[in-house]
Design an enzyme around this catalytic site. Structure first.
Site, PDB file in Angstrom:
ATOM      1  N   SER A 152       0.762  -0.915   0.373  1.00 21.67           N
ATOM      2  CA  SER A 152      -0.230  -0.236   0.085  1.00 21.67           C
ATOM      3  C   SER A 152       0.759   1.318  -0.202  1.00 21.67           C
ATOM      4  O   SER A 152       2.149   1.443  -0.362  1.00 21.67           O
ATOM      5  CB  SER A 152      -1.235  -0.224   1.618  1.00 21.67           C
ATOM      6  OG  SER A 152      -2.033   0.964   1.715  1.00 21.67           O
ATOM      7  N   ASP A 314      -5.508   1.997  -4.436  1.00 26.95           N
ATOM      8  CA  ASP A 314      -7.295   1.837  -3.173  1.00 26.95           C
ATOM      9  C   ASP A 314      -7.512   2.727  -2.493  1.00 26.95           C
ATOM     10  O   ASP A 314      -8.335   3.212  -1.853  1.00 26.95           O
ATOM     11  CB  ASP A 314      -7.106   0.675  -2.707  1.00 26.95           C
ATOM     12  CG  ASP A 314      -5.773   0.332  -1.466  1.00 26.95           C
ATOM     13  OD1 ASP A 314      -4.787   1.479  -1.127  1.00 26.95           O
ATOM     14  OD2 ASP A 314      -5.390  -0.453  -0.794  1.00 26.95           O
ATOM     15  N   ARG A 315      -6.494   4.141  -2.903  1.00 30.11           N
ATOM     16  CA  ARG A 315      -6.786   4.818  -1.333  1.00 30.11           C
ATOM     17  C   ARG A 315      -6.643   6.662  -2.309  1.00 30.11           C
ATOM     18  O   ARG A 315      -6.086   6.040  -4.151  1.00 30.11           O
ATOM     19  CB  ARG A 315      -5.484   5.496  -0.925  1.00 30.11           C
ATOM     20  CG  ARG A 315      -5.435   4.259   0.344  1.00 30.11           C
ATOM     21  CD  ARG A 315      -4.492   4.594   1.982  1.00 30.11           C
ATOM     22  NE  ARG A 315      -4.998   3.835   2.737  1.00 30.11           N
ATOM     23  CZ  ARG A 315      -4.108   2.966   4.055  1.00 30.11           C
ATOM     24  NH1 ARG A 315      -4.252   4.731   4.430  1.00 30.11           N
ATOM     25  NH2 ARG A 315      -4.444   2.934   4.160  1.00 30.11           N
ATOM     26  N   GLU A 397     -11.822   6.116   7.455  1.00 26.96           N
ATOM     27  CA  GLU A 397     -11.299   7.451   7.577  1.00 26.96           C
ATOM     28  C   GLU A 397     -10.281   7.476   7.050  1.00 26.96           C
ATOM     29  O   GLU A 397      -9.322   8.437   6.772  1.00 26.96           O
ATOM     30  CB  GLU A 397     -11.599   7.343   9.106  1.00 26.96           C
ATOM     31  CG  GLU A 397     -10.134   6.409   9.808  1.00 26.96           C
ATOM     32  CD  GLU A 397      -9.871   4.717   9.906  1.00 26.96           C
ATOM     33  OE1 GLU A 397      -9.229   4.213   9.909  1.00 26.96           O
ATOM     34  OE2 GLU A 397     -10.997   4.487   9.452  1.00 26.96           O
TER      35      GLU A 397
END
Length: 554
Positions: A152, A314-315, A397
């Protein structure tokens, strides 16, 4: 934590990694699973570590892949396994190790068609979409699943791997626990039960299939985003992929849909030496950090909307002219409000949020009269609801979210940074206001939140105490001058254990939970009064946690 003096500034020579040493350590250093830090350990998003610290090495990948193969056999998963990798230095050797084990075990592996020539990077949401598309149209006895080689947004020294079963999203805890335990047993036994063939032989196998993942994903984007509206409005979009796996996708998206997109940073460099340093002075591709996103923020006036993503996409990070980099919580609230009022989805579709996300989302859900489901930390809790379309949206969040296709069908069951970025452009195109302007309107109507997160060192024993806390362990009845209205040890959305505690008042809350991978615990807090009230909540939260440790004799 204080801000590093070089935060937001270009990386210095001493901040850069030695890629050769990192890859050498991957192959030469052998983990000892008797040492906790060297074991396979799945957190909320796969196994992560560094070869230098002997926590992400060849033995880990060989064992994890063999364990996945055995899980597939047990579950009778016989379809293709879609395999992706990101741009971290350790992703390349791990990709090769993964192919060598999967092919040796007779698995049909499908990869991006230029993956063997130094490119072929594949974002997490693309793997999810491939799995869902295959399992939707193929015979259900031939189910597909996937693996993504990525840590990530973690620093360049790190590597990671995560497994997505046939539902297309992150594997549930029972699955990852099984894979983790089997992988550690395989390492302990010297990998004697791991099947592996030479990589040179594996890539010649008819079991290895190469496809155009980019075309497959991009061609379907108009099913989930109103691309026509963005094109007609001529929204100027600046994109910084932060050197990540989606970098080759943006030009194809622009060409196919006639969008005005400029990739402001087209560099792929496994050392990520082009990155501004993060808050702690480390290179970290965190698209929600104003320090890591300093380059794109500086260009905000050049575009109508600017967007960034982490290495596996994915962010999302959203930058507007009117407000700069948006707080992830604020953008989630805006996205939910817009989608629920601009999509023809069933009225009973739920809004999914993690319980440490902003309560502004709760207030938005109440305002638009849509059901809300609060779940523990971890995107895996949204998977089932997204898969059966009972959840219209799932978001957390830490700037990760996805939502249904425009017709109410499943899009992805994993976080999708592409669609969250493109949604910001759609919001501007359709409403004439950017997401930050929408946030200001929501805050004026529903209250302006002040949100914070702090970390503290915690021993293994303290983390166990925090995980096991219940409402009866909290003796306080007031938090920051307000009566405590609720103490939660289980999430109201699915009654799953939080792995910590959440304490709620009328205008504020805090949640405390241990990290799954580090010797720390985290406190999340929010106030709808002001920043001083938030800091009081955080201080009293720390006192409550300390009292619980003291009561346990720690």
């Amino acid at each position: 934590m204080s801000v590093h003096p070089h935060a937001g500034k270009p990386a210095r020579p001493e901040d850069r990694i030695n890629i050769g040493q990192l890859v050498s350590d991957y192959f030469l250093k052998v983990p000892d699973v008797a040492i906790t830090a060297q074991r396979v350990s799945f957190g909320t998003s796969g196994h992560r570590g560094s070869s230098a610290k002997i926590s992400f090495n060849e033995a880990h990948i060989l064992a994890i892949c063999q364990a996945v193969v055995e899980y597939r056999h047990e579950q009778k998963i016989t379809g293709p396994l879609f395999l992706g990798k990101d741009t971290h230095a350790l992703s390349e050797p791990a990709f090769a190790s993964t192919i060598a084990v999967l092919i040796a075990n007779g698995v049909n592996v499908v990869i991006q068609n230029d993956s063997l020539s130094g490119g072929g990077f594949t974002p997490t949401p693309v793997i999810s979409r491939l799995i869902i598309s295959h399992n939707k149209i193929e015979n259900q006895s031939d189910l597909a699943d996937g693996l993504i080689i990525t840590p990530s947004h973690n620093p360049p020294t790190d590597g990671g791997i995560k497994y997505n079963p046939p539902h297309g999203g992150p594997a549930e805890g029972e699955i990852t626990k099984q894979i983790e335990q089997r992988a550690n047993a395989l390492i302990k036994a010297g990998l004697v039960d791991v099947k592996q063939i030479p990589f040179a032989d594996a890539i010649q196998s008819p079991l290895l299939d190469q496809q155009d993942f980019i075309e497959h994903y991009v061609s379907q984007l108009d099913q989930v985003i109103d691309m026509t509206a963005i094109a007609k409005a001529g929204v100027r979009i600046g994109v910084d992929p932060l050197g990540g796996s989606g970098i080759a996708y943006w030009p194809v998206i622009a060409q196919k849909y006639g969008l005005n997109i400029e990739v402001v940073n087209p560099v792929v460099d496994a050392s990520f030496a082009f990155m501004p340093l993060d808050k702690d002075g480390k290179i970290r591709m965190d698209c929600s950090s104003p320090y890591a996103m300093a380059g794109l923020i500086a260009m905000k006036d050049d575009f109508d909307i600017s967007v960034g993503n982490d290495p596996d996409f994915d962010r999302h990070g959203i930058v507007t002219k009117s407000g700069g980099l948006m707080n992830p919580n604020h953008y989630l609230a805006v996205a939910i409000n817009y989608l629920m009022t601009h999509r023809d989805w069933p009225a009973d579709c739920k809004i999914g949020k993690t319980l440490v996300s902003s309560s502004l989302i709760n207030r938005v859900a109440k305002k638009i009269a849509r059901p809300l489901s609060e779940v523990p930390v971890g995107f895996k809790w949204f998977v089932d609801g997204l898969h059966d379309s009972s959840y219209a949206f799932g978001g957390e969040e830490s700037a990760g979210a996805t939502f249904l296709a425009r017709d109410g069908s499943t899009w992805t069951t994993d976080k999708d940074g592409f669609i969250m970025a493109l949604l910001a452009a759609e919001i501007l195109a359709v409403t004439g206001k950017d997401p930050y302007q929408h946030y200001l309107a929501l805050a004026k109507e529903l209250g302006e939140p002040c949100y914070g997160r702090v970390e503290a060192v915690a021993t293994f024993e303290q983390k166990k105490v925090l995980t096991a806390l219940s409402s009866s362990d909290i003796t306080a009845d007031v938090l920051a001058g307000e009566k405590i209205t609720e103490i939660l040890s289980h999430a109201p959305g699915n009654n799953a254990a939080i792995g910590g505690i959440k304490v709620v008042t009328e205008n504020g809350w805090f949640a405390a939970r241990p990290s799954g991978t580090e010797e720390i615990y985290k406190i999340y807090a929010e106030s709808f009064i002001d920043e001083a009230h938030l800091q009081t909540i955080i201080k009293e939260a720390q006192d409550i946690v300390s009292a619980a440790f003291k009561a346990a004799g720690l």
